[in-house]
Enzyme design. Sequence first.
Site, PDB file in Angstrom:
ATOM      1  CD1 TRP A  91      -5.421   1.377 -10.738  1.00 39.94           C
ATOM      2  CD2 TRP A  91      -7.300   0.507 -11.583  1.00 39.94           C
ATOM      3  NE1 TRP A  91      -5.309   0.006 -10.683  1.00 39.94           N
ATOM      4  CE2 TRP A  91      -6.438  -0.550 -11.198  1.00 39.94           C
ATOM      5  CE3 TRP A  91      -8.553   0.195 -12.145  1.00 39.94           C
ATOM      6  CZ2 TRP A  91      -6.789  -1.903 -11.362  1.00 39.94           C
ATOM      7  CZ3 TRP A  91      -8.891  -1.148 -12.308  1.00 39.94           C
ATOM      8  CH2 TRP A  91      -8.006  -2.175 -11.914  1.00 39.94           C
ATOM      9  CG  MET A  92      -7.190   1.477  -4.660  1.00 37.21           C
ATOM     10  SD  MET A  92      -7.854   2.110  -3.104  1.00 37.21           S
ATOM     11  CE  MET A  92      -9.554   1.571  -3.192  1.00 37.21           C
ATOM     12  CG  ASP A 136      -2.136  -4.891  -5.342  1.00 38.17           C
ATOM     13  OD1 ASP A 136      -3.114  -5.057  -6.085  1.00 38.17           O
ATOM     14  OD2 ASP A 136      -1.028  -5.424  -5.547  1.00 38.17           O
ATOM     15  CD1 TRP A 167       3.563  -1.327 -10.413  1.00 36.70           C
ATOM     16  CD2 TRP A 167       3.854  -3.501 -10.867  1.00 36.70           C
ATOM     17  NE1 TRP A 167       3.113  -1.552 -11.687  1.00 36.70           N
ATOM     18  CE2 TRP A 167       3.275  -2.877 -11.994  1.00 36.70           C
ATOM     19  CE3 TRP A 167       4.135  -4.875 -10.929  1.00 36.70           C
ATOM     20  CZ2 TRP A 167       2.959  -3.590 -13.162  1.00 36.70           C
ATOM     21  CZ3 TRP A 167       3.829  -5.580 -12.086  1.00 36.70           C
ATOM     22  CH2 TRP A 167       3.248  -4.938 -13.189  1.00 36.70           C
ATOM     23  CB  SER A 168       2.256  -4.369  -4.325  1.00 33.22           C
ATOM     24  OG  SER A 168       1.010  -3.878  -4.715  1.00 33.22           O
TER      25      SER A 168
HETATM   26  C1  FRU Z   1      -1.439  -7.498  -7.653  1.00 31.13           C
HETATM   27  C2  FRU Z   1      -0.367  -6.802  -8.469  1.00 31.13           C
HETATM   28  C3  FRU Z   1       0.983  -6.928  -7.835  1.00 31.13           C
HETATM   29  C4  FRU Z   1       1.727  -5.756  -8.389  1.00 31.13           C
HETATM   30  C5  FRU Z   1       0.637  -4.700  -8.445  1.00 31.13           C
HETATM   31  C6  FRU Z   1       0.740  -3.738  -9.596  1.00 31.13           C
HETATM   32  O1  FRU Z   1      -2.712  -7.024  -7.939  1.00 31.13           O
HETATM   33  O2  FRU Z   1      -0.362  -7.298  -9.793  1.00 31.13           O
HETATM   34  O3  FRU Z   1       1.629  -8.158  -8.096  1.00 31.13           O
HETATM   35  O4  FRU Z   1       2.796  -5.348  -7.594  1.00 31.13           O
HETATM   36  O5  FRU Z   1      -0.593  -5.397  -8.526  1.00 31.13           O
HETATM   37  O6  FRU Z   1      -0.166  -2.696  -9.440  1.00 31.13           O
END
Ligand code: FRU
Length: 542
Positions: free
Chosen positions: A19-20, A22, A82-83
Amino acid sequence: IPKEQPYRTSYHFQPPQNWMNDPNAPMYYKGVYHLFYQHNPLAATFGDIIVWAHSVSYDLINWIHLNIALEPSGPYDINSCWSGSATILPGEKPAILYTGIDHYKNEVQNLAIPKNLTDAFLREWEKHPQNPVMTPPTGVEEDNFRDPSTAWHGKDGKWRVIVGAQNGDEGKTILYQSEDFVNWTVNPNPFFATDNTGVCECPDFFPVYINSTNGVDTSVDNSSVRHVLKISYLRKQHDYYFLGKYVSDKENFVPDVEFTGTSKDLRFDYGKFYASKSFFDYAKNRRILWGWVNESDSTQDDIEKGWAGLQTIPRKVWLDKSGKRLMQWPIEEIENLRHKQISITGEKLEGGSTLEISGINVSQVDVEVLFELPELESGDWLEDPSEVDPQLLCSKQHASRSGKIGPFGLLALASKDLTEETAVSFQIFRASNRYLCLMCSDQSRSSLRNDLDKTTYGTIFDIDPNLKTISLRTLIDKSIIESFGDGGKAVITSRVYPLLAIEKDAHLYVFNNGSQSVVISKLNAWSMKQAEIGHEGNINCA
Ligand code: FRU
């Protein structure tokens, strides 16, 4: 991963497997482009533990996959990384701010810096001992506080960064300031807020030149620039951008036009495209945008394929001369993959006709067409353009199948018998005192397979009343179709999974379903070479 992979792309960025989502912290450092991304190393679906995978490139086209850069390790990110975004600090020192899902499953922001600045690949990252450096402030839900932007440097020497957030139905971006990048102070007033939208994800904030297509460093703020704020609204699953004014003494952003939640809002892409992120490429003085393109097949399909998620071809972005919208164009490096070429000039396309583009591999192709238009006066009449829902109009187009000037365009990834085809088209409309172009990407006949999301996408934009030609550039790559209308004014990305139109059985046509004829004033199509992908380290490879 199964051997037969008709939908795996040949020149779009994707991980070796799994999976990929952001794109994270894209940057240029010491001659090398970096792309990090949200990755589940264990499955082709989103997961409980998300890490930052990392790849590097010299040209943004050919890539080397490196080891995972950030993975859960401390209480402040034990449930996922996360991002986030990168900022290049003075002395050419990159720093990453990212969201950690902490041991309470709250969202906090963390700092990481490279272990070894002489390594241009920045293979190893060190998390700061003071993490987390930001925790949810008052008026922000603990589990909706994420995705720090690239920071910018104010005239007072302090850093600023914005973080996406939510409070009930209100979506907002919160501004923080810091002198040392470690100790951050929250601004009590939001940088930008919208009612009834829910969470703002992945905010991106950057200046654009008023009079140049060049990019500009994120910290530049003077009379030669305007500012762009991009928000990914989770509820809409789209990336919206606002042009506006950065009011630095109030530390907020005032958009030229308010968010309406309708098709009138500006989007980077009117198809599948989310959680995008830009960076200033100072090697070539341009701003480059990356965006995540999810699958349109089922989760079960993804598990069987062994992967899910693509990134768009990186796009250069700049402010249109009108000052009212951004323009986008695939980065020039992609042209190095152009291989075998087919050209057509000055060919008339009568109403109701199709013309096949053959002799090249059209399942991985870059096509540029310039259409010569008849008198715009002869276009279909549109009573009230402000009432139009372009996506709906595009869906109806298929049923009616004809207009005056258009729909004309390309039939991508089509089967010989045309039972499968994705139509990317333009139709010209006239309204009182203006002319408009409806651009559509119609996936409804893209595959004989079921269980696919075949939503039709569309957008409508004003055109110059003296317009004589209109261009369409489409990048086709197995299961992705990225289309740039009118030189990059409007972009639509879609995912398709044909059953018949794969490999050598894929066809490409130019078509005209309008009653007026149009002329292919110039068409060039190139088969695209496969991008070169290398691996280093222990990223899971199939
Ligand atoms: C956006 C998001 C971000 C979060 C990340 C988790 O697609 O939901 O808000 O940091 O993906 O993978």
